[in-house]
Scaffold this motif. Sequence first.
Motif, PDB file in Angstrom:
ATOM      1  N   SER A  71      14.403   1.999  -1.388  1.00  0.00           N
ATOM      2  CA  SER A  71      13.554   2.925  -0.648  1.00  0.00           C
ATOM      3  C   SER A  71      14.345   3.967   0.134  1.00  0.00           C
ATOM      4  CB  SER A  71      12.645   2.145   0.305  1.00  0.00           C
ATOM      5  OG  SER A  71      13.407   1.382   1.222  1.00  0.00           O
ATOM      6  N   LEU A  72      15.507   3.600   0.650  1.00  0.00           N
ATOM      7  CA  LEU A  72      16.260   4.519   1.495  1.00  0.00           C
ATOM      8  C   LEU A  72      16.779   5.744   0.748  1.00  0.00           C
ATOM      9  CD1 LEU A  72      18.302   2.090   3.790  1.00  0.00           C
ATOM     10  CD2 LEU A  72      16.390   3.571   4.435  1.00  0.00           C
TER      11      LEU A  72
ATOM     12  N   ASP B 101      11.382  -3.462  -1.870  1.00  0.00           N
ATOM     13  CA  ASP B 101      12.064  -3.810  -0.627  1.00  0.00           C
ATOM     14  C   ASP B 101      11.194  -3.432   0.571  1.00  0.00           C
ATOM     15  OD1 ASP B 101      12.777  -1.118   0.469  1.00  0.00           O
ATOM     16  OD2 ASP B 101      14.047  -0.960  -1.311  1.00  0.00           O
TER      17      ASP B 101
ATOM     18  N   THR C   2      13.803  10.353  -0.613  1.00  0.00           N
ATOM     19  CA  THR C   2      13.407  11.279   0.432  1.00  0.00           C
ATOM     20  C   THR C   2      12.631  12.419  -0.207  1.00  0.00           C
ATOM     21  OG1 THR C   2      15.382  12.649   0.226  1.00  0.00           O
ATOM     22  CG2 THR C   2      15.512  10.744   1.717  1.00  0.00           C
TER      23      THR C   2
ATOM     24  N   SER D  63       7.824   5.198  -0.210  1.00  0.00           N
ATOM     25  CA  SER D  63       8.978   4.912   0.638  1.00  0.00           C
ATOM     26  C   SER D  63       8.744   5.512   2.021  1.00  0.00           C
ATOM     27  CB  SER D  63      10.234   5.526   0.014  1.00  0.00           C
ATOM     28  OG  SER D  63      11.257   5.673   0.973  1.00  0.00           O
ATOM     29  N   LEU D  64       9.062   4.748   3.067  1.00  0.00           N
ATOM     30  CA  LEU D  64       8.910   5.257   4.431  1.00  0.00           C
ATOM     31  C   LEU D  64       9.776   6.488   4.669  1.00  0.00           C
ATOM     32  CD1 LEU D  64       8.765   1.959   6.519  1.00  0.00           C
ATOM     33  CD2 LEU D  64       7.017   3.764   6.474  1.00  0.00           C
ATOM     34  N   THR D  65      10.971   6.517   4.109  1.00  0.00           N
ATOM     35  CA  THR D  65      11.844   7.675   4.298  1.00  0.00           C
ATOM     36  C   THR D  65      11.276   8.905   3.603  1.00  0.00           C
ATOM     37  OG1 THR D  65      13.183   6.901   2.428  1.00  0.00           O
ATOM     38  CG2 THR D  65      13.958   6.358   4.634  1.00  0.00           C
TER      39      THR D  65
ATOM     40  N   PRO E 236       3.888  -3.437   4.721  1.00  0.00           N
ATOM     41  CA  PRO E 236       4.919  -3.495   3.681  1.00  0.00           C
ATOM     42  C   PRO E 236       4.333  -3.903   2.334  1.00  0.00           C
ATOM     43  CG  PRO E 236       5.713  -4.501   5.688  1.00  0.00           C
ATOM     44  CD  PRO E 236       4.260  -4.239   5.904  1.00  0.00           C
TER      45      PRO E 236
ATOM     46  N   GLY F  36      11.299  -1.291   2.777  1.00  0.00           N
ATOM     47  CA  GLY F  36      11.116   0.124   3.102  1.00  0.00           C
ATOM     48  C   GLY F  36       9.960   0.773   2.376  1.00  0.00           C
ATOM     49  N   TYR F  37       9.331   0.030   1.477  1.00  0.00           N
ATOM     50  CA  TYR F  37       8.144   0.542   0.781  1.00  0.00           C
ATOM     51  C   TYR F  37       6.898   0.012   1.475  1.00  0.00           C
ATOM     52  CZ  TYR F  37      10.660   2.227  -3.382  1.00  0.00           C
ATOM     53  OH  TYR F  37      11.458   2.910  -4.240  1.00  0.00           O
TER      54      TYR F  37
END
Length: 358
Positions: free
Chosen positions: A128-129, A221, A132, A258-260, A209, A223-224
């Motif tokens: 996820s990281l 993961d 962007t 993805s949060l990012t 999540p 971050g999703y």
Amino acid sequence: MRRSHGVALRRRRFLLPVAAAAALLLSPLAYAAPAEADPAPATCTDVSVPVTLDLLLSAHVHAQLCVPTGPHHTAIQVLIPGATYNSYYWDFPYQPATYSYVRAANEAGYPTLNIDRVGTGQSTKEPSLVLTAVAQAAVVHQVIQKLRAGGVGGTAFSKVILVGHSLGSGVTEVEASTYHDVDGVVLTGATHHVSVTDLTQAVLTAAYPAALDPKFGLSYDVGYITTIPGKRASVFYNASDTDPAVVAVDEANKDVVSLTEMAGAVLQLTGPATLGIKVPVLLVQGGQDFLFCSGLIIHSDCSSSTALYQQESGYFSPAAQLHVYVLPGAGHDLNLERNAADYRQTVMSWANQFVPDH
């Protein structure tokens, strides 16, 4: 190639001043019907496009390429879905005659490339990281370059219209303002005035999540994120303009984000980068969009097309020839509301006028 024959559209030059914009945008543009009595059907093919991310990670983008079998426009529409959606948003599997943007565009003579963003659908899943808004825009840029070179489906397209929804509009803004490789931009479900209170409420009460969701389990993961079961109706729709069966199908097909990527897209949507877009822009917004059109602190004025134009016009250069259309009564997912045909007609007529075949 098929072109618009609407007399009003040929004669009007649609200037930037609000008075001229209001005449165009208080109601949908006149729809330019194809010359044939029945639109030519499209041939659709699943494609996998190899790309790289910012960190030179290899990936592939899954998409469906649909090309009308008869005469068609030289411009292809590249469709970018929003957060917790993949390509099904644009080609909805329930009552497609009513809810499929792909079908409407193909019937209007436009080829389409309907994309799963990296991390969603059948495209490559990455940590996820690394996802962007900037990285996704770079991926879309690579896809566009391959489209122009004939590297997707074997046909080279001389013009590209980039169409985004919500987070996909943020990605579209980054791509168009950075790479300058498209001929027109359509932004839907996104303005520069995000409702801070309502967006915060949605993230805190309607998302969690993806690893906690029975549909996804441990395949993503931490971050999703995705939407909590049963929450999509209140966040994405206006109940009075929505078929409950649409919400049920949407719930069954939901995806992740993805949060990012989401954070970057929000920053993009509220920033001035759109001043760098130098091609015609159409902005379409649902009049009852919970995430943009209400709230206690900042929100968009979605009361009319003219009001929203006045609020948004300063974020775009004269080269964008900005036009704005508010779909009355529609929620955030305006493509899946009962009156979606009205905005799709507006998009096709705008494309006929501002991205002509010649």
